[in-house]
Design an enzyme around this catalytic site. Structure first.
Site, PDB file in Angstrom:
ATOM      1  N   THR A   1       0.810  -1.333   0.028  1.00 46.85           N
ATOM      2  CA  THR A   1       0.127  -0.009   0.135  1.00 46.85           C
ATOM      3  C   THR A   1       0.771   1.300   0.068  1.00 46.85           C
ATOM      4  O   THR A   1       1.699   1.406   0.886  1.00 46.85           O
ATOM      5  CB  THR A   1      -0.907  -0.013   1.334  1.00 46.85           C
TER       6      THR A   1
ATOM      7  N   HIS B   1      -7.179   5.312  -0.901  1.00 48.20           N
ATOM      8  CA  HIS B   1      -7.277   4.910   0.626  1.00 48.20           C
ATOM      9  C   HIS B   1      -8.543   5.452   1.204  1.00 48.20           C
ATOM     10  O   HIS B   1      -8.683   5.801   2.510  1.00 48.20           O
ATOM     11  CB  HIS B   1      -5.940   5.527   1.328  1.00 48.20           C
TER      12      HIS B   1
ATOM     13  N   GLY C   1     -15.734   3.825  -2.418  1.00 47.47           N
ATOM     14  CA  GLY C   1     -17.008   4.139  -2.657  1.00 47.47           C
ATOM     15  C   GLY C   1     -17.838   2.954  -3.053  1.00 47.47           C
ATOM     16  O   GLY C   1     -19.213   3.354  -3.233  1.00 47.47           O
TER      17      GLY C   1
END
Length: 389
Positions: free
Chosen positions: A158, A280, A313
């Site tokens: 990440t 993120h 989302g």
């Protein structure tokens, strides 16, 4: 089917139940975004701008949702995204792993998780371990080896996290530990949520804020802010570091946090197996477009050289289908399953996954598709200037 006490019909209802059940600070920590929350909001809102081009006849009686992601066969194109310290339920990531196994989807486990990788790996075999660039190369590789020994099938690196803690609209304070002082400080809001407190007390104690997956060789696990301090003290990673870790791991390797086509091409050059188009969850640089807006440009940049997933989302099965129509191999979900766990523990996580599965199937039916692999950009309508390349 109407919602019942033990089953909810939408992810929005899971969020509503989470808000009712969780102490205010815990709930706000789940929904917070960097600074004004512009990116966090656009991650969700952008999906509403995408509309359909449905068919009405010759529809398929059965639809196929199964796919593969980083070598793992999964029942639908939804992955559990790695999220840090999960204080919404005492079973934490182990509950999530069991739910993911029950629904046959892969799970990403955060290196900042509240449960050790060994416990989570024992609960689910389709596990990807997520790592930040924390510590020396030797330490990072030792953590990756620990994850492999625990059964991790792939690695997620990440890079889309700067941990900007400013929240213009008020992020809750996060204690570094639950001591007497903090217990007294947070007592008023915790006592207003007796069911949440009772769940923890029945499990044997209050939430721990330790980070066990950063500890090696019997070390005492750091707390969250200790782990953050380690991260802050580590020189920022380079593309050479990405290529090095990918080579050392040797197996499926995802780079999470891509939003630009040029970065996507650099990731391909570094040899990654997959890219996650991600902001993120709106917790990096505020004002970055919602992830779904960046997806088409990234897909066009890399073609079929690597798998592309999208994270940010997703609240409905139809969101999953929209992302796949724009070229994603799968999506990852974060807040949605955390709300489910807050609402009903392991069963709530499985409930959320079931909702997404049903929504995917319904969208495929309306579009006249027999499989998620048949989706194309011709199935959706994008407004002018929707994408951000």
């Amino acid at each position: 089917m109407a919602s019942t006490r033990d089953w909810f019909e939408t992810v929005e209802e899971a969020q509503h139940r989470a808000r009712k059940r969780l102490p205010r600070s815990v709930y706000l920590a789940l929904v917070a975004g960097t600074e004004k929350g512009l990116t966090a909001g656009d991650n969700v809102a952008a999906f509403d701008e995408i509309t359909w081009r449905p068919h009405v006849a010759d529809l398929h009686a059965k639809r196929e949702t199964a796919t593969t992601v980083m070598g793992q066969e999964v029942s639908m194109p939804v992955l559990v995204s790695p999220t840090g310290v999960q204080a919404v339920h005492p079973d934490g990531e182990v509950a999530v792993a069991r739910a993911a196994a029950a629904e046959d989807v892969a799970m990403g486990l955060s290196s900042f998780a509240s449960k050790p990788v060994e416990e989570v790996g024992a609960a689910h075999s389709k596990l990807f371990f997520q790592m930040y660039w924390v510590g020396s190369r030797e330490t990072i590789l030792a953590r990756a080896d620990r994850a492999r020994a625990a059964g991790a099938k792939g690695l997620i690196m990440t890079l889309d996290w700067s941990f900007a803690s400013r929240r213009d609209w008020g992020s809750p304070p996060i204690p570094d530990k639950i001591d007497l002082k903090n217990a007294v400080k947070f007592a008023p809001e915790v006592l207003r949520k007796p069911r949440w407190l009772a769940t923890y007390l029945r499990s044997g104690g209050i939430p721990e804020l330790s980070v066990p997956n950063l500890a090696l060789g019997g070390e005492e696990p750091p707390n969250f802010f200790g782990a953050y301090g380690q991260w802050m003290g580590t020189p920022l990673p380079t593309w050479e570091d990405v290529a090095w870790l990918r080579q050392q791991w040797g197996g499926p390797f995802m780079l999470k946090g891509i939003t630009r086509p040029d970065d996507a091409r650099r990731a391909v050059d570094a040899g990654v197996s997959a890219i996650s188009v991600s902001t993120h969850g709106g917790n990096n640089l505020d004002g970055t477009p919602g992830a779904i807006r960046s997806l088409p440009g990234v897909v066009d940049a890399v073609g079929d050289q690597v798998e592309v997933v999208m994270d940010g989302g997703v609240r409905r099965g139809s969101d999953v289908v929209k992302a796949m129509a724009l070229g994603a191999r799968a999506v990852m979900i974060g807040r949605a399953y955390l709300w489910g766990m807050a609402a009903s523990g392991e069963r709530g996580v499985q409930n959320v996954l079931s909702i997404l599965r049903q929504g995917i199937d319904e969208a495929l039916l309306g579009l006249g598709k027999a499989s998620v692999h048949d989706l194309t950009r011709e199935d959706v309508v994008l407004p002018p200037h929707f994408t951000r390349d």
